[in-house]
Design a protein around this motif. Structure first.
Motif, mmCIF file in Angstrom:
data_model
loop_
_atom_site.group_PDB
_atom_site.id
_atom_site.type_symbol
_atom_site.label_atom_id
_atom_site.label_comp_id
_atom_site.label_asym_id
_atom_site.label_seq_id
_atom_site.Cartn_x
_atom_site.Cartn_y
_atom_site.Cartn_z
ATOM 1 N N LYS A 142 0.829 -1.209 0.000
ATOM 2 C CA LYS A 142 0.000 0.000 0.000
ATOM 3 C C LYS A 142 0.860 1.255 0.000
ATOM 4 C CE LYS A 142 -3.756 0.930 2.049
ATOM 5 N NZ LYS A 142 -4.825 1.232 3.033
ATOM 6 N N ILE A 152 -5.869 2.647 -1.999
ATOM 7 C CA ILE A 152 -6.751 1.505 -1.747
ATOM 8 C C ILE A 152 -7.453 1.723 -0.417
ATOM 9 C CG2 ILE A 152 -6.879 -0.992 -1.352
ATOM 10 C CD1 ILE A 152 -4.394 -1.300 -3.084
ATOM 11 N N CYS A 212 -14.218 -2.878 -1.700
ATOM 12 C CA CYS A 212 -12.875 -2.320 -1.817
ATOM 13 C C CYS A 212 -12.764 -1.484 -3.083
ATOM 14 C CB CYS A 212 -11.835 -3.443 -1.846
ATOM 15 S SG CYS A 212 -10.117 -2.873 -1.805
ATOM 16 N N ILE A 214 -10.059 0.859 -5.507
ATOM 17 C CA ILE A 214 -8.671 1.159 -5.852
ATOM 18 C C ILE A 214 -8.692 2.286 -6.869
ATOM 19 C CG2 ILE A 214 -6.453 0.208 -6.583
ATOM 20 C CD1 ILE A 214 -7.626 -2.592 -6.163
ATOM 21 N N GLU A 341 -7.977 -4.942 2.027
ATOM 22 C CA GLU A 341 -7.105 -3.911 1.459
ATOM 23 C C GLU A 341 -5.703 -4.471 1.201
ATOM 24 O OE1 GLU A 341 -6.974 -0.444 3.912
ATOM 25 O OE2 GLU A 341 -9.156 -0.188 3.941
ATOM 26 N N ALA A 344 -5.713 -6.737 -1.852
ATOM 27 C CA ALA A 344 -5.817 -5.932 -3.071
ATOM 28 C C ALA A 344 -4.494 -5.245 -3.385
ATOM 29 C CB ALA A 344 -6.927 -4.898 -2.924
ATOM 30 N N ALA A 345 -3.808 -4.746 -2.353
ATOM 31 C CA ALA A 345 -2.538 -4.039 -2.559
ATOM 32 C C ALA A 345 -1.466 -4.980 -3.086
ATOM 33 C CB ALA A 345 -2.079 -3.399 -1.250
#
Length: 362
Positions: A142, A152, A212, A214, A341, A344-345
């Motif tokens: 992140k 994010i 989420c 982005i 998060e 996703a990062a």
């Protein structure tokens, strides 16, 4: 290996819930990237247990110890290795679970897979405790994505039928998400907390949905067919215990619309190609189109509940009532928000690394 993720970076998660430590290794990270340890700790604190009345009372500081890969506040090019020491375990609470598995948990399938040699205490390596090292890697990614203008943020979209307000998927209001309880509407957040308190008193649990967003994602990330952005994100998100479904954009709602309603019309805004809506969730053909990437993950209720449940004795091959001991969340959704998060990062930074390598070959 099932505990390893990534194509351009390699993340490996290791440890068991009640073992001496849990940790991660992160390979393939370029040298010279800054690491803000205070920012990382603040991120880990969002996931840590024992901080409020809607999470497990088990308290762990979750302070990572870096063993390799970071020197004087920067990555040094070597694989990054970090551990978190487990300090508050009560393994005796789980002594009976090899013979009498919890409904909804991996106790039974682990017994079949590993023949009784698995670590059952706290769920072993099937435990949500293993999301802490995932958050170490995700917290780092992140930070590195933010340097490139990619942000994010996730929020609780629903818990037990209580829903947050709708979000603008073209311009997600990331700065308006609450910090203590991550929702857009404080009123909805209070009603969710009230619902969690109700089921706690009933010795039960509830699940929910995490959304989420982005932003700042460049167009052109991802590959068609099996290397699409949806596949890359979904693979790591499904590695989070309790995730039962993942959908992008408007998800299954797209199946109920006509093409004229579902399609995101193109336009030119400030000299850049964009879309008037974001039903696709920022992805077309597995490749980012420059709009915010939006996805949701459905989280099931915590299977470890205090009320009696019907199970079986594996040794006696007969039905047996089970009362689960130990300390468990009545709802894991709030603590799972930073985990989503993190996942996703990691996926996004893996994609960025791949795009960088492709650019160098041109």
């Amino acid at each position: 290996m099932s505990s390893t993720y990534g194509e351009n970076l390699k993340l490996t998660i290791f440890g068991q819930s009640h073992g001496p430590a849990i940790g991660m290794t992160l390979d393939g990270i370029p040298a010279g990237l800054p690491v803000n340890f205070d920012e990382l700790q603040a991120f880990l604190n969002r996931r840590a247990p024992g901080q409020n009345n809607w999470s497990t009372p088990r308290k762990e500081e979750d302070r990572p110890e870096f063993l390799a890969g970071v020197l004087d506040g920067f990555t040094c090019g070597a694989p990054i290795a970090a551990v978190i020491h487990n300090t508050n375990t009560r393994s005796g609470d789980y002594a009976n679970l090899k013979d009498c598995p919890r409904p909804g948990h991996a106790d039974y399938t682990a017994q079949i897979k590993y023949g009784g040699f698995q670590d059952a205490a706290g769920g072993g390596h099937f435990s949500g405790r293993l999301t802490a090292p995932l958050c170490i890697a995700g917290g780092l990614c992140k930070q590195w994505l933010a340097e490139q203008g990619i942000r994010i943020a996730a929020r609780i979209a629903a818990i037990a039928g209580v829903t947050d307000i709708e979000s603008d998927t073209l311009n997600p209001p990331l700065d308006l998400i609450g910090t203590d309880f991550p929702v857009l509407s404080p009123d909805a957040g209070q009603r969710m907390r009230d619902r969690i308190a109700e089921v706690r008193m009933e010795c039960d649990s509830v699940g929910g949905i995490i959304e989420c967003c982005i932003t700042g994602v460049p167009a052109g990330l991802g590959e068609p067919i099996f290397g699409g952005v949806e596949s890359r994100i979904a693979q790591i998100v499904y590695g989070i215990p309790a995730v039962k479904s993942v959908e992008f954009g408007i998800g299954r709602e797209a199946s109920e619309l006509r093409g004229s309603q579902c399609n995101d019309a193109f336009t030119v805004k400030n000299g850049k190609i964009s879309t008037l809506t974001n039903h696709a969730g920022g992805i077309l053909g597995g490749i980012t189109n420059g709009m915010p990437v939006i996805f949701r993950a459905a989280i099931k209720p915590t299977p470890s509940i205090s009320r009696p449940q019907q199970s079986v004795s594996l040794s006696k091959a007969q039905q047996q009532e089970l009362v689960v001991k130990g300390r468990h969340d009545p709802c894991i959704v709030p603590r799972a928000v930073p985990v989503i998060e993190a996942a996703a990062a990691i996926a996004m930074f893996d994609l960025i690394l791949g795009n960088t390598q492709t650019d160098r070959r041109k």
